[in-house]
Design a protein around this motif. Structure first.
Motif, PDB file in Angstrom:
ATOM      1  N   ALA A 194       0.916  -1.161  -0.019  1.00  0.00           N
ATOM      2  CA  ALA A 194       0.028   0.133  -0.050  1.00  0.00           C
ATOM      3  C   ALA A 194       1.031   1.192  -0.064  1.00  0.00           C
ATOM      4  O   ALA A 194       0.554   2.277  -0.978  1.00  0.00           O
ATOM      5  N   GLU A 195       1.922   1.207   0.693  1.00  0.00           N
ATOM      6  CA  GLU A 195       2.891   2.262   0.788  1.00  0.00           C
ATOM      7  C   GLU A 195       3.453   2.573  -0.474  1.00  0.00           C
ATOM      8  O   GLU A 195       3.831   3.657  -0.930  1.00  0.00           O
ATOM      9  N   ALA A 196       3.896   1.554  -1.096  1.00  0.00           N
ATOM     10  CA  ALA A 196       4.687   1.507  -2.375  1.00  0.00           C
ATOM     11  C   ALA A 196       3.827   2.034  -3.530  1.00  0.00           C
ATOM     12  O   ALA A 196       4.205   2.741  -4.297  1.00  0.00           O
ATOM     13  N   GLU A 197       2.537   1.661  -3.387  1.00  0.00           N
ATOM     14  CA  GLU A 197       1.277   2.311  -4.286  1.00  0.00           C
ATOM     15  C   GLU A 197       1.529   3.639  -4.334  1.00  0.00           C
ATOM     16  O   GLU A 197       1.108   4.381  -5.428  1.00  0.00           O
ATOM     17  N   ARG A 217       2.801   9.104  -6.374  1.00  0.00           N
ATOM     18  CA  ARG A 217       3.430  10.361  -6.382  1.00  0.00           C
ATOM     19  C   ARG A 217       4.393  10.489  -7.567  1.00  0.00           C
ATOM     20  O   ARG A 217       4.645  11.671  -8.085  1.00  0.00           O
ATOM     21  N   GLY A 218       5.088   9.376  -7.612  1.00  0.00           N
ATOM     22  CA  GLY A 218       6.284   9.461  -8.769  1.00  0.00           C
ATOM     23  C   GLY A 218       5.524   9.635 -10.113  1.00  0.00           C
ATOM     24  O   GLY A 218       6.264  10.414 -10.744  1.00  0.00           O
ATOM     25  N   ASN A 219       4.417   9.334 -10.321  1.00  0.00           N
ATOM     26  CA  ASN A 219       3.680   9.400 -11.740  1.00  0.00           C
ATOM     27  C   ASN A 219       3.379  10.849 -11.824  1.00  0.00           C
ATOM     28  O   ASN A 219       3.339  11.521 -12.911  1.00  0.00           O
ATOM     29  N   THR A 220       2.952  11.332 -10.713  1.00  0.00           N
ATOM     30  CA  THR A 220       2.423  12.880 -10.707  1.00  0.00           C
ATOM     31  C   THR A 220       3.715  13.825 -10.779  1.00  0.00           C
ATOM     32  O   THR A 220       3.683  14.501 -11.760  1.00  0.00           O
ATOM     33  N   ALA A 221       4.804  13.381 -10.158  1.00  0.00           N
ATOM     34  CA  ALA A 221       6.107  14.290 -10.353  1.00  0.00           C
ATOM     35  C   ALA A 221       6.641  14.227 -11.937  1.00  0.00           C
ATOM     36  O   ALA A 221       6.994  15.086 -12.402  1.00  0.00           O
ATOM     37  N   ALA A 249      11.012   9.084  -5.779  1.00  0.00           N
ATOM     38  CA  ALA A 249       9.566   8.502  -5.241  1.00  0.00           C
ATOM     39  C   ALA A 249       9.523   6.828  -5.597  1.00  0.00           C
ATOM     40  O   ALA A 249       9.683   6.179  -4.980  1.00  0.00           O
ATOM     41  N   TYR A 250      10.167   6.699  -6.704  1.00  0.00           N
ATOM     42  CA  TYR A 250      10.299   5.267  -7.384  1.00  0.00           C
ATOM     43  C   TYR A 250      11.288   4.432  -6.472  1.00  0.00           C
ATOM     44  O   TYR A 250      11.196   3.341  -6.414  1.00  0.00           O
ATOM     45  N   THR A 251      12.324   5.150  -6.237  1.00  0.00           N
ATOM     46  CA  THR A 251      13.403   4.424  -5.345  1.00  0.00           C
ATOM     47  C   THR A 251      12.932   4.124  -3.917  1.00  0.00           C
ATOM     48  O   THR A 251      13.042   3.042  -3.577  1.00  0.00           O
TER      49      THR A 251
END
Length: 501
Positions: free
Chosen positions: A192-195, A200-204, A216-218
């Protein structure tokens, strides 16, 4: 023998007292065990109550936030499992203690007959009592063996051992289930936290904040290191920040997890193209097309990769060819030929026939005749007009018909690009609607630059409406937004910007 009646009296007294003492001892031990169990239970309840009060107090003081419903559910499940394991362990401990107590009681009962001793100082009475006790003990043992049921005792021991083994297996199973449940809850929480981090990474990334997207992906990969999509997404962000080597490593990691991840193959191909590894990029693109044969992006990228590889390959030197030039007599009948007229050749002056050198006829040619002809030609050249000048063939705009394909326009440009005026004249002959149809799918970057130079140098400001119409037609060409990045001239960029606006 004289002490026999006394010994029998003491023996009878011992037999009357020993069962009572033994029963009292057993009752006392059982009562002590119950008291210990009640005390442990009360202490456990007190500790649990104290912990709950402490958590509630910290929560009310704001020192510890309330857990979410999911965490509370997980904690309650874990407490229930721990309570069940504790109950099974307590039952097993009680069974082991009961067996140990029974063995101790049996040994005490066997030694009860010898507990009573003779008065001190009467050695003969002590020895006689010992011999009588020994004889009675052996007689009792023989009678006990006659009534002893060995099979029942063995079955009882086996039953107790099986029950203990079952309890031990139950404890092991419950502990294993508890550990697995903890792992599942932790994995669900990490997922859930990784999703959330991936979103957030996709938004950035959508906001062109590529460094934040990589972070975010890391962070998401630290929670779920077996997620191929996270490696592929981070590879794309690394390509945007010009780190193709790191992007290639991430794509390889994604493919180790999922061999059929098409996006990872395409992005690793892009990274390898930037690293000039064209053969490796072609392998990735072929693998992507095997999985998705209709992937237009993979086909287009493969075509570009092949072109780049062809340009990067060293070209072999051009072969040297010796050409024999033969002088022939001018034929005036060919002057009116359209091809000869398009070459723009200057008509030569009349040359006497004696100047022409006859071609050699092999070994039978007379050397003296050749020498005489050469001498005559040299003398004639000194007295007659200078020989004709062969001009290089020059194509004009009128030499090309109206194009029917984009290749016709490119062919005309390559022939007319040495003369800006001829190229501008050719562009003037083209209609804007025709340009839009010709370059609907593709427009080479060099050809776009040639069009812009012709319009900037020739059309403006005299024929500005015509130039604007041509520019609007070129804006509808295929991949026009990408082609504008290859225009390096500042004035031409300003011209394109004005038209686009």
């Amino acid at each position: 023998r004289g002490c026999g009646p006394v010994f029998n009296c003491r023996q009878a007294q011992t037999e009357r007292v020993s069962p009572t003492v033994f029963a009292m001892s057993v009752d006392i031990q059982l009562q002590m065990k119950r008291n210990m169990e009640e005390m442990h239970s009360a202490l456990d309840e007190l500790v649990a109550w104290t912990g709950d009060i402490g958590k509630k107090d910290r929560s009310l003081r704001g020192m510890e936030p309330e857990m979410s419903s999911q965490k509370q559910s997980g904690a309650s499940d874990d407490e229930e499992e721990a309570r069940e394991i504790a109950e099974v362990r307590a039952e097993l401990s009680q069974m082991i203690a009961r067996d140990a107590q029974q063995k101790a009681d049996a040994r005490a009962h066997d030694n009860a007959g010898t507990a009573e001793a003779a008065p001190a100082g009467d050695s003969s009475m002590v020895e006689s009592a010992a011999r009588g006790a020994n004889q009675r003990s052996r007689a009792d043992q023989y009678r006990a063996w006659e009534t002893y049921d060995a099979d029942a005792e063995v079955n009882l021991i086996d039953a107790r051992q099986r029950q203990q083994e079952e309890l031990r297996a139950k404890v092991t199973r419950l502990e294993n289930q508890r550990a697995q449940a903890r792992v599942r809850r932790r994995e669900a929480r990490n997922a859930a936290e990784a999703e959330a981090l991936r979103a957030r990474g996709n938004t950035a990334f959508s906001a062109a904040q590529y460094e934040e997207a990589v972070e975010a992906y890391t962070a998401a990969l630290e929670l779920t290191p077996r997620a191929a999509v996270l490696y592929a997404n981070r590879a794309l962000a690394l390509l945007r920040v010009r780190l193709p080597a790191s992007a290639e490593e991430d794509c390889s990691a994604a493919l180790e997890i999922d061999l059929q991840h098409v996006k990872a193959l395409l992005r690793r191909a892009q990274a390898r193209i930037e690293l000039s590894n064209y053969d490796g990029a072609l392998e990735d693109l072929e693998g992507a097309l095997l999985l998705e044969p209709r992937n237009a992006a993979a086909r287009r990228q493969m075509h570009e990769c092949r072109q780049l590889r062809a340009r990067a390959l060293p070209r072999p030197p051009l072969p040297t060819v010796l050409v024999a030039i033969a002088h022939v007599q001018h034929d005036a009948d060919n002057d009116s030929d359209p091809f000869v007229a398009s070459l723009g050749l200057q008509a030569p002056a009349a040359v006497p026939a004696a100047v022409l050198i006859p071609p050699a006829t092999g070994a039978a040619a007379d050397a003296d005749a050749v020498e005489e002809a050469t001498t005559t030609a040299t003398a004639a050249a000194a007295t007659t007009a200078a020989p004709r000048v062969m001009l290089s063939p020059m194509m004009r705009a009128a030499s090309f018909p109206l194009p029917s394909t984009a290749a016709d326009v490119e062919r005309a440009w390559r022939s007319l690009r040495r003369s800006a005026a001829d190229w501008a004249e050719y562009v003037r002959r083209l209609e804007p609607n025709q340009l839009r149809a010709l370059f609907k799918h593709n427009l080479p970057a060099e050809l776009l630059t040639a069009f812009l130079l012709a319009l900037d140098e020739t059309f403006f400001p005299v024929d500005a409406p015509r130039a604007l119409a041509v520019l609007h037609a070129l804006c509808h060409a295929g991949r026009f937004s990408i082609l504008t990045m290859y225009v390096c001239n500042g004035e031409l960029c300003s011209l394109l910007g004005a038209v686009i606006i």
